[in-house]
Design a protein around this motif. Structure first.
Motif, short mmCIF file in Angstrom:
data_model
loop_
_atom_site.label_atom_id
_atom_site.label_comp_id
_atom_site.label_asym_id
_atom_site.label_seq_id
_atom_site.Cartn_x
_atom_site.Cartn_y
_atom_site.Cartn_z
N GLU A 79 -44.28 8.99 -13.60
CA GLU A 79 -43.38 8.80 -12.47
C GLU A 79 -44.11 7.99 -11.40
OE1 GLU A 79 -41.70 12.40 -10.93
OE2 GLU A 79 -40.83 12.95 -12.85
N TYR A 80 -43.41 6.99 -10.86
CA TYR A 80 -43.98 6.14 -9.82
C TYR A 80 -43.12 6.22 -8.57
CZ TYR A 80 -46.72 3.66 -13.40
OH TYR A 80 -47.61 3.33 -14.39
N SER A 81 -43.76 6.06 -7.42
CA SER A 81 -43.00 5.77 -6.21
C SER A 81 -42.58 4.31 -6.32
CB SER A 81 -43.88 5.96 -4.97
OG SER A 81 -44.92 4.99 -4.97
N THR A 83 -43.30 1.86 -4.35
CA THR A 83 -44.44 0.97 -4.07
C THR A 83 -45.43 0.96 -5.23
OG1 THR A 83 -45.49 2.74 -2.77
CG2 THR A 83 -44.26 1.06 -1.55
N ARG A 84 -45.64 2.09 -5.86
CA ARG A 84 -46.54 2.11 -7.03
C ARG A 84 -45.91 1.37 -8.21
NH1 ARG A 84 -48.23 7.32 -9.09
NH2 ARG A 84 -49.52 6.07 -10.44
N PHE A 85 -44.59 1.44 -8.36
CA PHE A 85 -43.92 0.69 -9.41
C PHE A 85 -44.07 -0.81 -9.15
CE2 PHE A 85 -39.93 -1.08 -11.35
CZ PHE A 85 -40.35 -0.96 -12.67
N ALA A 86 -43.95 -1.22 -7.89
CA ALA A 86 -44.16 -2.63 -7.53
C ALA A 86 -45.58 -3.07 -7.91
CB ALA A 86 -43.90 -2.85 -6.04
N ALA A 87 -46.56 -2.22 -7.65
CA ALA A 87 -47.95 -2.53 -8.02
C ALA A 87 -48.09 -2.64 -9.53
CB ALA A 87 -48.90 -1.47 -7.46
N TYR A 88 -47.39 -1.79 -10.27
CA TYR A 88 -47.40 -1.84 -11.73
C TYR A 88 -46.84 -3.18 -12.22
CZ TYR A 88 -46.12 -0.80 -16.56
OH TYR A 88 -45.98 -0.85 -17.94
N ILE A 89 -45.70 -3.60 -11.67
CA ILE A 89 -45.09 -4.88 -12.05
C ILE A 89 -46.03 -6.03 -11.70
CG2 ILE A 89 -43.18 -6.49 -11.59
CD1 ILE A 89 -42.32 -4.12 -13.30
N ASN A 90 -46.61 -5.97 -10.53
CA ASN A 90 -47.55 -7.02 -10.10
C ASN A 90 -48.73 -7.11 -11.05
OD1 ASN A 90 -48.27 -9.05 -8.16
ND2 ASN A 90 -49.89 -7.66 -7.49
N LEU A 142 -36.27 -2.34 -10.06
CA LEU A 142 -36.96 -3.59 -10.37
C LEU A 142 -36.77 -4.60 -9.24
CD1 LEU A 142 -38.66 -5.03 -12.51
CD2 LEU A 142 -36.52 -5.82 -13.55
N TYR A 143 -35.56 -4.70 -8.73
CA TYR A 143 -35.29 -5.56 -7.58
C TYR A 143 -36.12 -5.10 -6.37
CZ TYR A 143 -32.99 -7.61 -3.56
OH TYR A 143 -32.74 -8.27 -2.37
N ARG A 144 -36.12 -3.80 -6.13
CA ARG A 144 -36.89 -3.24 -5.01
C ARG A 144 -38.38 -3.59 -5.16
NH1 ARG A 144 -35.80 0.68 -1.26
NH2 ARG A 144 -33.79 1.03 -2.27
N ALA A 145 -38.88 -3.49 -6.38
CA ALA A 145 -40.30 -3.80 -6.63
C ALA A 145 -40.62 -5.25 -6.24
CB ALA A 145 -40.64 -3.56 -8.10
N TYR A 146 -39.75 -6.16 -6.61
CA TYR A 146 -39.99 -7.57 -6.26
C TYR A 146 -39.91 -7.81 -4.76
CZ TYR A 146 -40.72 -9.37 -10.90
OH TYR A 146 -41.26 -9.63 -12.12
N THR A 147 -39.00 -7.14 -4.07
CA THR A 147 -38.93 -7.31 -2.62
C THR A 147 -40.17 -6.73 -1.95
OG1 THR A 147 -37.62 -5.29 -2.21
CG2 THR A 147 -36.40 -7.37 -2.59
N PRO A 153 -37.78 -7.21 3.63
CA PRO A 153 -37.39 -5.99 4.32
C PRO A 153 -36.43 -5.04 3.58
CG PRO A 153 -36.15 -7.83 5.20
CD PRO A 153 -37.14 -8.40 4.20
N TYR A 154 -36.21 -5.20 2.31
CA TYR A 154 -35.27 -4.34 1.59
C TYR A 154 -35.74 -2.89 1.54
CZ TYR A 154 -32.32 -2.69 -2.31
OH TYR A 154 -31.44 -1.99 -3.08
N HIS A 155 -37.04 -2.69 1.29
CA HIS A 155 -37.61 -1.34 1.14
C HIS A 155 -38.15 -0.86 2.48
CE1 HIS A 155 -39.61 2.01 -0.80
NE2 HIS A 155 -40.72 1.70 -0.15
N HIS A 156 -37.88 0.39 2.81
CA HIS A 156 -38.40 1.00 4.03
C HIS A 156 -39.24 2.21 3.68
CE1 HIS A 156 -35.50 -1.49 6.16
NE2 HIS A 156 -34.58 -1.02 5.36
N GLU A 157 -40.39 2.31 4.30
CA GLU A 157 -41.27 3.47 4.07
C GLU A 157 -41.15 4.41 5.24
OE1 GLU A 157 -44.52 3.89 1.80
OE2 GLU A 157 -42.97 3.19 0.47
#
Length: 157
Positions: A79-81, A83-90, A142-147, A153-157
């Protein structure tokens, strides 16, 4: 990097199709995404769950090359947050995998042969969702990861 989203069965509900199309369209600005829908098995009442998984595995494995990085969407996966999923894709993009393939199996999950071929397993949640809904949740993430990777500004922490 090319991303393939491989699913067993087609998305049937119009509202889910519309949502998936929305995010697929948005993703075109970031990556090449291919949706591949395998036909569901017919006449499954005569088949055990293991037989169904084996037949689905044949279809799945035909769509995968030895160079592909295969990720199973699996309830027992990591399971990823977001932001961690974005890092995985990167990380996958940097490693220049030929194709990153995310797979959603049939109603009984995956055959052992598909597990053996997989490079990773990811879980979207500990909760169980319909295979139809998971498709929408995945493309949105996946879209959120790319943003996130682009600092948009799509994702808010």
């Amino acid at each position: 990097m090319k991303i393939t989203f491989l699913t067993v069965g087609k998305t049937e509900d119009a509202y889910l199709k519309e949502g998936i199309e929305k995010y697929v369209k948005r993703l075109k600005h970031y990556t090449k995404l291919e949706l591949v829908e395998l036909n569901e098995l017919k006449n499954t009442k005569a088949l055990t769950p293991e037989q169904q998984k084996a037949k689905e595995a044949e279809m799945i494995l035909k769509k995968i090359t030895p160079l592909d990085h295969v990720v199973l969407m699996d309830e027992k996966g990591t399971e990823y947050s977001s932001t961690r999923f974005a890092a995985y894709i990167n990380k996958r993009e940097i490693s220049s995998s030929a194709t990153l393939i995310f797979i959603i199996g049939g109603p009984y999950g995956f055959d052992s042969s598909v597990y053996q071929r997989a490079n990773d397993k990811i879980s979207l949640s500990r909760m169980t969702f319909s295979h139809q809904m998971v498709r929408l949740f995945f493309v949105e993430q996946l879209y959120r990861a790319y943003t996130i990777m682009k600092g948009e500004p799509y994702h808010h922490e």
